[in-house]
Design a protein around this motif. Sequence first.
Motif, PDB file in Angstrom:
ATOM      1  N   MET A   1       0.907  -1.153  -0.022  1.00  0.00           N
ATOM      2  CA  MET A   1      -0.042   0.032  -0.042  1.00  0.00           C
ATOM      3  C   MET A   1       0.773   1.418   0.092  1.00  0.00           C
ATOM      4  O   MET A   1       0.359   2.242  -0.798  1.00  0.00           O
ATOM      5  CB  MET A   1      -0.963   0.009   1.363  1.00  0.00           C
ATOM      6  N   PHE A   2       2.070   1.281   0.733  1.00  0.00           N
ATOM      7  CA  PHE A   2       2.987   2.298   0.795  1.00  0.00           C
ATOM      8  C   PHE A   2       3.408   2.878  -0.468  1.00  0.00           C
ATOM      9  O   PHE A   2       3.161   3.964  -0.916  1.00  0.00           O
ATOM     10  CB  PHE A   2       4.147   1.988   1.618  1.00  0.00           C
ATOM     11  N   GLY A   3       3.838   1.720  -1.239  1.00  0.00           N
ATOM     12  CA  GLY A   3       4.304   2.206  -2.780  1.00  0.00           C
ATOM     13  C   GLY A   3       3.078   2.625  -3.537  1.00  0.00           C
ATOM     14  O   GLY A   3       3.165   3.850  -4.473  1.00  0.00           O
ATOM     15  N   ILE A   4       1.860   2.136  -3.464  1.00  0.00           N
ATOM     16  CA  ILE A   4       0.856   2.590  -4.417  1.00  0.00           C
ATOM     17  C   ILE A   4       0.296   3.787  -4.017  1.00  0.00           C
ATOM     18  O   ILE A   4       0.185   4.836  -4.888  1.00  0.00           O
ATOM     19  CB  ILE A   4      -0.473   1.600  -4.317  1.00  0.00           C
ATOM     20  N   TYR A   5       0.175   4.097  -2.760  1.00  0.00           N
ATOM     21  CA  TYR A   5      -0.181   5.512  -2.153  1.00  0.00           C
ATOM     22  C   TYR A   5       0.695   6.482  -2.619  1.00  0.00           C
ATOM     23  O   TYR A   5       0.178   7.562  -3.139  1.00  0.00           O
ATOM     24  CB  TYR A   5      -0.290   5.160  -0.492  1.00  0.00           C
ATOM     25  N   LEU A   6       2.161   6.066  -2.419  1.00  0.00           N
ATOM     26  CA  LEU A   6       3.140   7.154  -2.845  1.00  0.00           C
ATOM     27  C   LEU A   6       2.924   7.604  -4.325  1.00  0.00           C
ATOM     28  O   LEU A   6       3.097   8.739  -4.712  1.00  0.00           O
ATOM     29  CB  LEU A   6       4.361   6.518  -2.445  1.00  0.00           C
ATOM     30  N   LYS A   7       3.058   6.561  -5.088  1.00  0.00           N
ATOM     31  CA  LYS A   7       2.954   6.623  -6.537  1.00  0.00           C
ATOM     32  C   LYS A   7       1.696   7.602  -6.864  1.00  0.00           C
ATOM     33  O   LYS A   7       1.967   8.315  -7.524  1.00  0.00           O
ATOM     34  CB  LYS A   7       2.796   5.269  -7.015  1.00  0.00           C
ATOM     35  N   ARG A   8       0.693   7.216  -6.318  1.00  0.00           N
ATOM     36  CA  ARG A   8      -0.754   7.899  -6.992  1.00  0.00           C
ATOM     37  C   ARG A   8      -0.522   9.311  -6.168  1.00  0.00           C
ATOM     38  O   ARG A   8      -0.831  10.389  -7.046  1.00  0.00           O
ATOM     39  CB  ARG A   8      -1.775   7.361  -5.953  1.00  0.00           C
ATOM     40  N   GLU A   9       0.275   9.427  -5.056  1.00  0.00           N
ATOM     41  CA  GLU A   9       0.162  11.022  -4.595  1.00  0.00           C
ATOM     42  C   GLU A   9       1.015  11.819  -5.584  1.00  0.00           C
ATOM     43  O   GLU A   9       0.781  12.815  -5.790  1.00  0.00           O
ATOM     44  CB  GLU A   9       0.462  11.182  -3.078  1.00  0.00           C
ATOM     45  N   LEU A  10       1.987  11.288  -5.836  1.00  0.00           N
ATOM     46  CA  LEU A  10       3.168  11.734  -6.758  1.00  0.00           C
ATOM     47  C   LEU A  10       2.861  12.064  -8.100  1.00  0.00           C
ATOM     48  O   LEU A  10       2.718  13.360  -8.694  1.00  0.00           O
ATOM     49  CB  LEU A  10       4.471  11.363  -6.688  1.00  0.00           C
ATOM     50  N   SER A  11       2.065  11.250  -8.499  1.00  0.00           N
ATOM     51  CA  SER A  11       1.472  11.412  -9.905  1.00  0.00           C
ATOM     52  C   SER A  11       0.147  12.465  -9.945  1.00  0.00           C
ATOM     53  O   SER A  11       0.009  13.208 -10.803  1.00  0.00           O
ATOM     54  CB  SER A  11       1.075  10.071 -10.655  1.00  0.00           C
ATOM     55  N   ARG A  12      -0.489  12.252  -8.933  1.00  0.00           N
ATOM     56  CA  ARG A  12      -1.650  13.320  -8.682  1.00  0.00           C
ATOM     57  C   ARG A  12      -1.137  14.798  -8.788  1.00  0.00           C
ATOM     58  O   ARG A  12      -1.750  15.766  -9.176  1.00  0.00           O
ATOM     59  CB  ARG A  12      -2.757  13.046  -7.670  1.00  0.00           C
ATOM     60  N   ARG A  13       0.008  14.876  -7.797  1.00  0.00           N
ATOM     61  CA  ARG A  13       0.466  16.476  -7.723  1.00  0.00           C
ATOM     62  C   ARG A  13       1.886  16.543  -8.533  1.00  0.00           C
ATOM     63  O   ARG A  13       2.828  16.758  -7.678  1.00  0.00           O
ATOM     64  CB  ARG A  13       0.735  16.588  -6.188  1.00  0.00           C
TER      65      ARG A  13
END
Lengths: 154, 454
Positions: free
Chosen positions: B1-13
């Motif tokens: 979840m850490f990686g997915i969440y991080l990836k999504r956050e960075l790609s969103r912003r």
Amino acid sequence: MYRLTVVTKRYTRGKETVDALRGIDLTIADGDQLVIQGPTGGGKSTLLQMIGGLDRPSSGSVELDGVDLATTGEARLTRLRAEKIGIIFQSFNLIPTLTAQENVETALVPLGVKPAERRERAAKTLRSVGLGERLTHVPSEMSGGQQLGVPPGP
Amino acid sequence: MFGIYLKRELSRRKKTALVVAMGLALGIALVITVNSVSAGMTQAQDKVLKSLYGLGTDMTVTKARSAPTAGSSQGPRFQFDAKSSSKTSQSSDRVMTQGGQALKSSLVQRVAAQQGVASAVGALSLNVTKVDGSFTQGKAQSSGSGGQQGGPGAGGGGQPQVQGGGASFNVNSYSVAGVDVTKQDLGPLATMKITSGRTFTPAQTDAKVAVVAKSYAKEKKYKVGSTFKISGTTYAVTGIATPDSGESTTDVYLPLKQAQSLGDAEDEVTTIYVEAADSKQIAAVKKRIQANVSGTTVTTSSDLAATVSGSLSTASDLATGVGTWLSVAVLAAAFLVAALLTSAAVSRRVREFGTLKALGWPSRRVTRQVVGESVVNGLIGGGLGIALGLAAACTVTAVSPKLTAQLGSTGGAMGGGPGGGPGQQSAKNTLEIALSAPVSPTTIALAVGLRSVA
């Protein structure tokens, strides 16, 4: 089972003190369904925060299955929230960057459930509430009703 | 979840992440570039100093400047005979010690005996001015006599006039260094590399042999085995030498005794080259020499470095002054932007973090998620910054901009070598040197470290 004993919650803002809860005694047995009704500012949300382990009372005790949420340590409280408490917020409170399936999965993360099992359980839960076609959709791609339907954990 | 969440956050912003990463990259790149260029400047200055001083030379001792006495400032005098032949080529060499003031050779031993001195060697710097050419005698003619030559008693009635005649002379100046052939690893030849022939042997203390700087040999078309004359003495070229860096400031190297004979400076040297036993004790050794050997000026490499001027000095000042502050300012700005954006992002996500906590996420997991996003941002920016910095440093090295360094003697307080001349010399030595920007792992670590601290 919940047992609340003389629960008081006092908020202080500057010199002003407000008692949101004053001497609440309440017992909720397993399987009970309880509706709390009252005027705005009556302390309903504060009471739910005490019961949900999101906040601690100023005095009194909030016992959940014999564990006092008012005095137990932060780590154990967090664990109790993950294992025994489910909260549906007034607003959707979904993580905007995660898909519906991942949002459901977040509740299983602190329980140490393996990713594959998390995904499977989250998908099953969403399908059970009619959101099987929205597994990979982020909240902004869903309607308000659909967002509200995404459960806080399987 | 850490990686997915991080990836999504960075790609969103993406935009925010890009601004933070670019700010960081710019700061790191600037720090690397400025530090590399500064290191290049230091290297260039070291090269300049070594080209004058020689490897291993920690300081030089020259005669202290004294007020000129009456008649001491006379320029070189040349004497030619007005011979009777109509066209006679004449040549004269004027040999002078550089600066006109020399030290007794015995001082070399006194300096060498000072505590903290590992080795000392004397050298004599000469300036040779060669004038050669010819006079052409004029012809006396009497006007109105039909072009007949005639003396005062000749008939014709016209006054005799001298017509034609004149002089044509070439002036050639070059520098000569007298070298102690028994200690060539210290002194004027220490910075030179023999590229053809050989250097002096220790036995050639008074031999009529010379080592010639490559640039001068090229100009005069000298090769190993060629001969040339200085003040009537013939010298054989035994070696051609090239400076380790920069350009040679001495044209001809002779054994010290030969140079002393030429310069009419028996038992005299103009410069004593000193190697300290401990490089950390240079200042103390300098003080000791100045105190115990009166009438001398001691110049260390740091003293000499302070006299470097020209574009090298200007660029160095810019790199260490403006460059450093610029990189610090950019780093500070990058930090502020990153801090503000991160703070704004966290504030915006309070509800999100509250939800996660309500779902049972421990605080450390939430914190780890936010820190993880910052770290990934930092890694992207850091990588980009290192790449940019390396590219900039490589570009500087590839372009190798030429800088000039002038080793000044405006105040007469410095020593300098034979090329640099003693303190009394008024001319400046100008050297041209290519700038490079060496990047060391320390520089990269410094840049990344500074950014991490920020």
